[in-house]
Each structure stands twice: as structure tokens, then as C-alpha cells.
Design an enzyme around this catalytic site. Structure first.
Site, PDB file in Angstrom:
ATOM      1  N   ARG A 257      42.419  27.654 -42.718  1.00  0.00           N
ATOM      2  CA  ARG A 257      43.504  28.550 -43.136  1.00  0.00           C
ATOM      3  C   ARG A 257      43.804  28.286 -44.614  1.00  0.00           C
ATOM      4  NH1 ARG A 257      48.962  27.837 -39.739  1.00  0.00           N
ATOM      5  NH2 ARG A 257      48.108  29.473 -38.429  1.00  0.00           N
TER       6      ARG A 257
ATOM      7  N   THR B 232      62.666  27.169 -39.211  1.00  0.00           N
ATOM      8  CA  THR B 232      61.463  26.397 -38.876  1.00  0.00           C
ATOM      9  C   THR B 232      61.324  25.148 -39.741  1.00  0.00           C
ATOM     10  OG1 THR B 232      59.054  26.508 -39.019  1.00  0.00           O
ATOM     11  CG2 THR B 232      60.239  27.973 -40.473  1.00  0.00           C
ATOM     12  N   ASP B 233      60.587  24.180 -39.230  1.00  0.00           N
ATOM     13  CA  ASP B 233      60.331  22.975 -40.034  1.00  0.00           C
ATOM     14  C   ASP B 233      59.389  23.268 -41.211  1.00  0.00           C
ATOM     15  OD1 ASP B 233      57.950  23.306 -38.613  1.00  0.00           O
ATOM     16  OD2 ASP B 233      57.897  21.260 -37.799  1.00  0.00           O
ATOM     17  N   GLU B 234      58.704  24.431 -41.177  1.00  0.00           N
ATOM     18  CA  GLU B 234      57.719  24.725 -42.235  1.00  0.00           C
ATOM     19  C   GLU B 234      58.374  24.892 -43.604  1.00  0.00           C
ATOM     20  OE1 GLU B 234      54.641  27.494 -41.337  1.00  0.00           O
ATOM     21  OE2 GLU B 234      54.451  26.783 -39.285  1.00  0.00           O
TER      22      GLU B 234
ATOM     23  N   LYS C 158      61.037  32.340 -44.731  1.00  0.00           N
ATOM     24  CA  LYS C 158      62.042  31.664 -43.897  1.00  0.00           C
ATOM     25  C   LYS C 158      62.948  30.795 -44.780  1.00  0.00           C
ATOM     26  CE  LYS C 158      62.468  31.649 -39.944  1.00  0.00           C
ATOM     27  NZ  LYS C 158      63.213  32.550 -39.011  1.00  0.00           N
TER      28      LYS C 158
ATOM     29  N   TYR D   5      54.929  33.051 -45.060  1.00  0.00           N
ATOM     30  CA  TYR D   5      55.849  32.941 -43.917  1.00  0.00           C
ATOM     31  C   TYR D   5      56.945  31.914 -44.199  1.00  0.00           C
ATOM     32  CZ  TYR D   5      57.687  31.085 -39.514  1.00  0.00           C
ATOM     33  OH  TYR D   5      58.530  30.626 -38.534  1.00  0.00           O
ATOM     34  N   SER D   6      56.538  30.696 -44.570  1.00  0.00           N
ATOM     35  CA  SER D   6      57.564  29.654 -44.734  1.00  0.00           C
ATOM     36  C   SER D   6      58.446  29.939 -45.941  1.00  0.00           C
ATOM     37  CB  SER D   6      56.947  28.261 -44.796  1.00  0.00           C
ATOM     38  OG  SER D   6      55.961  28.169 -45.781  1.00  0.00           O
TER      39      SER D   6
HETATM   40  P1  NAD Z   1      57.823  35.967 -32.007  1.00  0.00           P
HETATM   41  O1  NAD Z   1      56.925  36.513 -33.051  1.00  0.00           O
HETATM   42  O2  NAD Z   1      57.268  35.635 -30.657  1.00  0.00           O
HETATM   43  O3  NAD Z   1      59.045  36.958 -31.772  1.00  0.00           O
HETATM   44  C1  NAD Z   1      59.716  37.588 -32.823  1.00  0.00           C
HETATM   45  C2  NAD Z   1      60.547  38.723 -32.235  1.00  0.00           C
HETATM   46  O4  NAD Z   1      61.256  39.345 -33.317  1.00  0.00           O
HETATM   47  C3  NAD Z   1      59.711  39.826 -31.559  1.00  0.00           C
HETATM   48  O5  NAD Z   1      60.287  40.181 -30.331  1.00  0.00           O
HETATM   49  C4  NAD Z   1      59.760  40.971 -32.548  1.00  0.00           C
HETATM   50  O6  NAD Z   1      59.657  42.248 -31.931  1.00  0.00           O
HETATM   51  C5  NAD Z   1      61.119  40.758 -33.199  1.00  0.00           C
HETATM   52  N1  NAD Z   1      61.187  41.339 -34.544  1.00  0.00           N
HETATM   53  C6  NAD Z   1      60.317  41.138 -35.569  1.00  0.00           C
HETATM   54  N2  NAD Z   1      60.695  41.868 -36.639  1.00  0.00           N
HETATM   55  C7  NAD Z   1      61.837  42.525 -36.289  1.00  0.00           C
HETATM   56  C8  NAD Z   1      62.696  43.430 -36.967  1.00  0.00           C
HETATM   57  N3  NAD Z   1      62.432  43.818 -38.210  1.00  0.00           N
HETATM   58  N4  NAD Z   1      63.782  43.884 -36.319  1.00  0.00           N
HETATM   59  C9  NAD Z   1      64.049  43.507 -35.042  1.00  0.00           C
HETATM   60  N5  NAD Z   1      63.246  42.677 -34.342  1.00  0.00           N
HETATM   61  C10 NAD Z   1      62.154  42.183 -34.960  1.00  0.00           C
HETATM   62  O7  NAD Z   1      58.493  34.697 -32.674  1.00  0.00           O
HETATM   63  P2  NAD Z   1      58.946  33.300 -32.033  1.00  0.00           P
HETATM   64  O8  NAD Z   1      57.808  32.378 -32.069  1.00  0.00           O
HETATM   65  O9  NAD Z   1      59.670  33.547 -30.771  1.00  0.00           O
HETATM   66  O10 NAD Z   1      59.980  32.821 -33.159  1.00  0.00           O
HETATM   67  C11 NAD Z   1      61.345  33.231 -33.109  1.00  0.00           C
HETATM   68  C12 NAD Z   1      62.090  32.617 -34.274  1.00  0.00           C
HETATM   69  O11 NAD Z   1      61.995  31.203 -34.215  1.00  0.00           O
HETATM   70  C13 NAD Z   1      61.554  33.027 -35.646  1.00  0.00           C
HETATM   71  O12 NAD Z   1      62.649  33.189 -36.498  1.00  0.00           O
HETATM   72  C14 NAD Z   1      60.692  31.839 -36.065  1.00  0.00           C
HETATM   73  O13 NAD Z   1      60.661  31.735 -37.466  1.00  0.00           O
HETATM   74  C15 NAD Z   1      61.455  30.694 -35.437  1.00  0.00           C
HETATM   75  N6  NAD Z   1      60.654  29.504 -35.078  1.00  0.00           N
HETATM   76  C16 NAD Z   1      59.521  29.629 -34.321  1.00  0.00           C
HETATM   77  C17 NAD Z   1      58.822  28.481 -33.948  1.00  0.00           C
HETATM   78  C18 NAD Z   1      57.579  28.551 -33.084  1.00  0.00           C
HETATM   79  O14 NAD Z   1      56.937  27.530 -32.863  1.00  0.00           O
HETATM   80  N7  NAD Z   1      57.203  29.696 -32.541  1.00  0.00           N
HETATM   81  C19 NAD Z   1      59.279  27.226 -34.352  1.00  0.00           C
HETATM   82  C20 NAD Z   1      60.434  27.141 -35.146  1.00  0.00           C
HETATM   83  C21 NAD Z   1      61.128  28.291 -35.490  1.00  0.00           C
HETATM   84  O1  DAU Z   2      56.291  24.507 -37.171  1.00  0.00           O
HETATM   85  C1  DAU Z   2      56.928  25.625 -36.655  1.00  0.00           C
HETATM   86  C2  DAU Z   2      56.032  26.827 -36.790  1.00  0.00           C
HETATM   87  O2  DAU Z   2      54.998  26.672 -35.838  1.00  0.00           O
HETATM   88  C3  DAU Z   2      56.749  28.158 -36.582  1.00  0.00           C
HETATM   89  O3  DAU Z   2      57.701  28.334 -37.600  1.00  0.00           O
HETATM   90  C4  DAU Z   2      55.769  29.328 -36.603  1.00  0.00           C
HETATM   91  O4  DAU Z   2      56.446  30.534 -36.294  1.00  0.00           O
HETATM   92  C5  DAU Z   2      54.705  29.061 -35.565  1.00  0.00           C
HETATM   93  O5  DAU Z   2      53.736  30.087 -35.636  1.00  0.00           O
HETATM   94  C6  DAU Z   2      54.040  27.691 -35.780  1.00  0.00           C
HETATM   95  O6  DAU Z   2      53.240  27.703 -36.996  1.00  0.00           O
HETATM   96  P1  DAU Z   2      51.788  27.018 -37.043  1.00  0.00           P
HETATM   97  O7  DAU Z   2      51.022  27.631 -38.131  1.00  0.00           O
HETATM   98  O8  DAU Z   2      51.893  25.538 -37.016  1.00  0.00           O
HETATM   99  O9  DAU Z   2      51.245  27.490 -35.577  1.00  0.00           O
HETATM  100  P2  DAU Z   2      49.829  28.049 -35.098  1.00  0.00           P
HETATM  101  O10 DAU Z   2      49.859  28.092 -33.609  1.00  0.00           O
HETATM  102  O11 DAU Z   2      49.436  29.274 -35.827  1.00  0.00           O
HETATM  103  O12 DAU Z   2      48.823  26.896 -35.537  1.00  0.00           O
HETATM  104  C7  DAU Z   2      48.982  25.566 -35.071  1.00  0.00           C
HETATM  105  C8  DAU Z   2      47.894  24.733 -35.753  1.00  0.00           C
HETATM  106  O13 DAU Z   2      46.603  25.142 -35.246  1.00  0.00           O
HETATM  107  C9  DAU Z   2      47.814  24.928 -37.248  1.00  0.00           C
HETATM  108  O14 DAU Z   2      47.444  23.701 -37.861  1.00  0.00           O
HETATM  109  C10 DAU Z   2      46.684  25.941 -37.442  1.00  0.00           C
HETATM  110  C11 DAU Z   2      45.765  25.626 -36.281  1.00  0.00           C
HETATM  111  N1  DAU Z   2      45.009  26.774 -35.726  1.00  0.00           N
HETATM  112  C12 DAU Z   2      45.710  27.905 -35.402  1.00  0.00           C
HETATM  113  C13 DAU Z   2      45.062  29.003 -34.868  1.00  0.00           C
HETATM  114  C14 DAU Z   2      45.827  30.266 -34.526  1.00  0.00           C
HETATM  115  C15 DAU Z   2      43.643  26.673 -35.479  1.00  0.00           C
HETATM  116  O15 DAU Z   2      43.033  25.642 -35.731  1.00  0.00           O
HETATM  117  N2  DAU Z   2      43.018  27.758 -34.953  1.00  0.00           N
HETATM  118  C16 DAU Z   2      43.655  28.927 -34.653  1.00  0.00           C
HETATM  119  O16 DAU Z   2      42.980  29.896 -34.189  1.00  0.00           O
END
Ligand code: NAD
Ligand code: DAU
Length: 351
Positions: free
Chosen positions: A288, A132-134, A161, A157-158
Site C-alpha cells: 500500500r 481512529t488511531d490512524e 479524520k 483517510y487519516s
Molecule cells: P463503514 O465504512 O463500515 O461504515 C460507514 C457508514 O457511514 C456506512 O453505513 C456509510 O453508508 C455511511 N456514510 C458514509 N458517508 C456518508 C455520508 N456522506 N452521509 C451519511 N452516511 C454516510 O465504517 P466503519 O468501519 O463502521 O467505521 C465507522 C467509523 O468509525 C468511521 O468514522 C471510522 O473512521 C471510525 N473507525 C473505524 C475503525 C475500524 O476499524 N473500522 C476503527 C476506528 C475508528
Molecule cells: O486503525 C483503525 C483503522 O483500521 C480504521 O480507522 C479504518 O477505518 C480501518 O479501515 C482500519 O484501517 P487499516 O488500513 O489498518 O485496515 P485494513 O483492514 O485495510 O488493513 C489492515 C492491515 O492489513 C494493513 O496493514 C493493510 C493490510 N492489508 C489490507 C488489505 C485490505 C493487506 O495486507 N491486504 C489487504 O488486502
């Protein structure tokens, strides 16, 4: 010869899009989807491809060292695309340990098992770690994260990662493991669990519940359509240079409050509500802890080297996403019943 590709976390949001793409586009591969099915993993995300002959689902936990070692010995995966992780920042604030186990220990178990089965003989093999970019921390008003930006993770989290990224690089450096890493910005689209901002807001607006905006809503994220991320992962897996890192982003920065206002307008239109009705649900709530102010990705490396570029205009992508959530009412109901109610109460009551 059929290649055996292990995708971890394939029942989650991004993973399900990657699994679908790889299973349908590459019949010459056998895709193994390893997922623990945590609250975020949902096999209903994959019903359209679950009967394909080149697809196998394996339920299991990447934290279970013995299980992972045996799995790799049994299947001898040629490639790994590692997405399994605890992924929600707010949950990492209330329960950091879960993130340490899954994201750090889980990644090391996979690295060890991959190294073990190939006995340091890695021709044509690849371990691809999705990050992730975080990990780069938080930006001020200007500038972008590049692949050379120093790591500065600021949430559990970050930090978890970032640790996993460091371990992947350490295995590459120390054991010559063929690895590649990509760091992506915020994804949106179908099948995203409604703990994340966009689906949470869609669900709340639909149900006439308040939309909780943290702080003043001034934080900025760079949004990318999830299928564009899946396309980038496909490209990097096949054409990325071993040992390299690629940043992936939408070049699409939005202040949270502006994004929510746009979403409210779209929802008014789709639900046939009076213009301005949904935005009355916006509620500013306690910020947050340690909330990163701005993320923005410089994705010129992947654009120039691999020819990738985001394909979807954000407003259109958001409209399509809203349509998907409105058309998949049962999916949304299923994932927001039970445990979700307790999660929501813990996170948002008294906020
Ligand atoms: P998600 O939470 O939707 O899915 C995560 C999946 O991993 C789930 O299916 C869960 O059951 C599985 N999992 C969790 N712990 C596990 C374990 N111990 N063993 C086996 N499976 C397990 O997450 P996502 O948003 O799809 O993100 C996927 C990946 O991409 C992550 O590594 C996250 O850090 C990265 N990422 C996410 C975003 C975003 O915006 N969502 C952006 C950049 C990178
Ligand atoms: O940047 C990549 C990341 O983006 C991924 O690595 C993470 O897995 C993914 O969860 C996401 O992280 P963020 O914290 O940026 O996403 P989130 O959707 O939780 O929040 C987006 C923005 O909105 C953040 O600034 C927090 C804010 N927020 C979030 C929630 C859930 C609110 O204001 N209200 C909310 O209820």
C-alpha cells in the site's frame, strides 16, 4: 422524557453494532440512524431491530448542508454519536476527494446544525465524534499512542479524520460545544465489509482465492472486537468527561502475516480442509502507498477513568467472526456481488 439520539453511519460496520446496543439497552431513548447507504451501508445489518418502536432510519447525506440543517431543526437531537465516514484507506488513495467531502465537510455540517438548534445553550447535550488511531501516524518497534501523542496523519483517510477531530475541538473551544472524541484501533467482527483485511481474507479463503498480503506482511495492527468498541462508545457517551479524548484499543498487536496464518489455520479447521491448505493461498503483493508500519494504543485512560476493558480473547473472537461469516453466506454474497467485483479488480489485478 425521551432523549433523541442521532447516530450517523448506523448502517455501517461499527455503527450497526452501536445502533443495536443503544436501541435494545435504552428503551427510554429514541435512536435515529442517519445513513447515506453508500456501498458500505447496509440495512440488512439491522433487520433484528428495525421494527423496534424506539428506532427510526433516515436515509440522507451528511454532506448536504441544507438537508442536515432542516433535519436538526425538525428533530432537535439531544445527542449525536457521529460515525458516518468514508473509512477505507485504500479507497482514500484512489479517490481522496470523497474522503474530504464526507469526513470533513460532513462533520462541519453536523457541528453547525447542532450548534444552531441549541443556540449555544447546551445543558445535557453532547456531540460525540468517533475517530481512529490512524490520526497519530505510524509507530516504530516500541511505544504506544496516548491521548497526548501529536497528530501525524499520513493517508488521505487519516488526514481527513484528523481534520474532523481538529474541527470538533475547535467548535468546543470557540463555541463551547459539548464534545467528546474517541480514537480507536482496528475493529473486527460481524458485518464488516469485505474490503478490510479480515473479512476479505475469510471470503477469499472460502472461495479458494489468493489472500493478498501487502509488502512483507510485517505491518502491525492492534485488533479489538467490535462489540467491545460499542461498549466503550456507550460508556463514553454516558460517563465520558466533556472536552476529553479517550483512546480505545485491544492491547492486542499482530503482524499482518501472523494474523493471516492464524486465520488460515482456523479456516482449515472450520472448512474441514487439510492443515496448511488455506495458507497456500497467501500471496505477497505490492505494498500500500505510504503504508503505516505499526499502530498500538495505550488505553489506560478509559480503563482507569471509566472501567472499560476488552472482554474477548482474540483467537476466540476470530473464531466467532469466522463462524459468523460462514453462517451468513447470503449476506456475504449480497455485498460481494455487483460493484464489489469492479472494486476488487481495480485494487488487486496487476498488484
Ligand atoms: P463503514 O465504512 O463500515 O461504515 C460507514 C457508514 O457511514 C456506512 O453505513 C456509510 O453508508 C455511511 N456514510 C458514509 N458517508 C456518508 C455520508 N456522506 N452521509 C451519511 N452516511 C454516510 O465504517 P466503519 O468501519 O463502521 O467505521 C465507522 C467509523 O468509525 C468511521 O468514522 C471510522 O473512521 C471510525 N473507525 C473505524 C475503525 C475500524 O476499524 N473500522 C476503527 C476506528 C475508528
Ligand atoms: O486503525 C483503525 C483503522 O483500521 C480504521 O480507522 C479504518 O477505518 C480501518 O479501515 C482500519 O484501517 P487499516 O488500513 O489498518 O485496515 P485494513 O483492514 O485495510 O488493513 C489492515 C492491515 O492489513 C494493513 O496493514 C493493510 C493490510 N492489508 C489490507 C488489505 C485490505 C493487506 O495486507 N491486504 C489487504 O488486502
Amino acid at each position: 422524557m425521551t432523549k433523541k439520539i442521532l447516530i450517523t453511519g448506523g448502517a455501517g460496520f461499527i455503527g450497526s453494532h452501536v445502533v443495536r446496543r443503544m436501541v435494545t439497552k435504552y428503551p427510554q431513548y429514541h435512536i435515529y440512524n442517519l445513513d447515506k447507504l453508500t456501498y458500505a451501508g447496509n440495512l440488512k445489518n439491522l433487520t433484528d431491530i428495525e421494527d423496534k418502536p424506539n428506532y427510526t432510519f433516515i436515509k440522507g447525506d451528511i454532506v448536504d448542508e441544507e438537508f442536515i440543517m432542516k433535519l436538526f431543526e425538525d428533530y432537535k437531537f439531544d445527542g449525536v454519536i457521529h460515525l458516518a465516514a468514508e473509512s477505507h484507506v485504500d479507497r482514500s488513495i484512489s479517490n481522496p476527494n470523497a474522503f474530504i467531502y464526507a469526513n470533513i465537510n460532513g462533520t462541519v455540517n453536523l457541528l453547525n446544525a447542532f450548534r444552531h438548534i441549541w443556540s449555544d445553550n447546551f445543558a445535557e447535550k453532547l456531540f460525540y465524534h468517533i475517530s481512529t488511531d490512524e490520526v497519530y501516524g505510524s509507530l516504530g518497534e516500541t511505544g504506544f499512542f496516548t491521548e497526548d501523542t501529536a497528530y501525524d496523519p499520513r493517508s488521505p483517510y487519516s488526514a481527513s479524520k484528523a481534520s474532523s477531530d481538529h474541527l470538533v475541538r475547535a467548535y468546543q473551544h470557540t463555541f463551547n460545544l459539548p464534545t467528546v472524541i474517541s480514537n480507536c484501533s482496528n475493529n473486527y467482527g460481524a458485518y464488516q465489509f469485505p474490503e478490510k483485511l479480515i473479512p476479505l481474507a475469510i471470503n477469499n479463503i472460502k472461495n479458494n482465492k489468493t489472500i493478498p498480503v501487502y509488502g512483507k506482511g510485517e505491518n502491525i495492527r492492534d485488533w479489538l472486537w467490535v462489540n467491545d468498541h460499542a461498549a466503550a462508545i456507550d460508556l463514553i457517551f454516558h460517563k465520558g468527561r466533556v472536552g476529553e479524548t479517550y483512546n480505545i484499543g485491544g492491547n492486542n498487536e499482530w503482524k499482518n502475516i501472523d494474523l493471516i496464518r492464524l486465520l488460515c489455520n482456523i479456516m482449515d479447521e472450520k472448512l474441514g480442509r487439510e492443515k496448511g491448505a488455506s495458507s497456500k493461498l497467501i500471496t505477497f503483493v505490492k505494498d500500500r502507498a505510504g503504508h503505516d508500519m505499526r499502530y498500538a494504543i495505550d488505553s489506560s485512560k478509559i480503563q482507569q477513568e471509566l472501567g472499560w476493558t476488552p472482554s474477548v480473547d482474540f483467537e476466540q473472537g476470530l473464531r466467532n467472526t469466522v463462524d459468523w461469516y460462514l453462517e451468513n453466506e447470503q449476506w456475504l454474497k449480497d455485498v460481494t456481488s455487483g460493484a464489489y467485483q469492479n472494486y476488487y479488480k481495480d485494487q488487486y489485478d496487476n498488484r
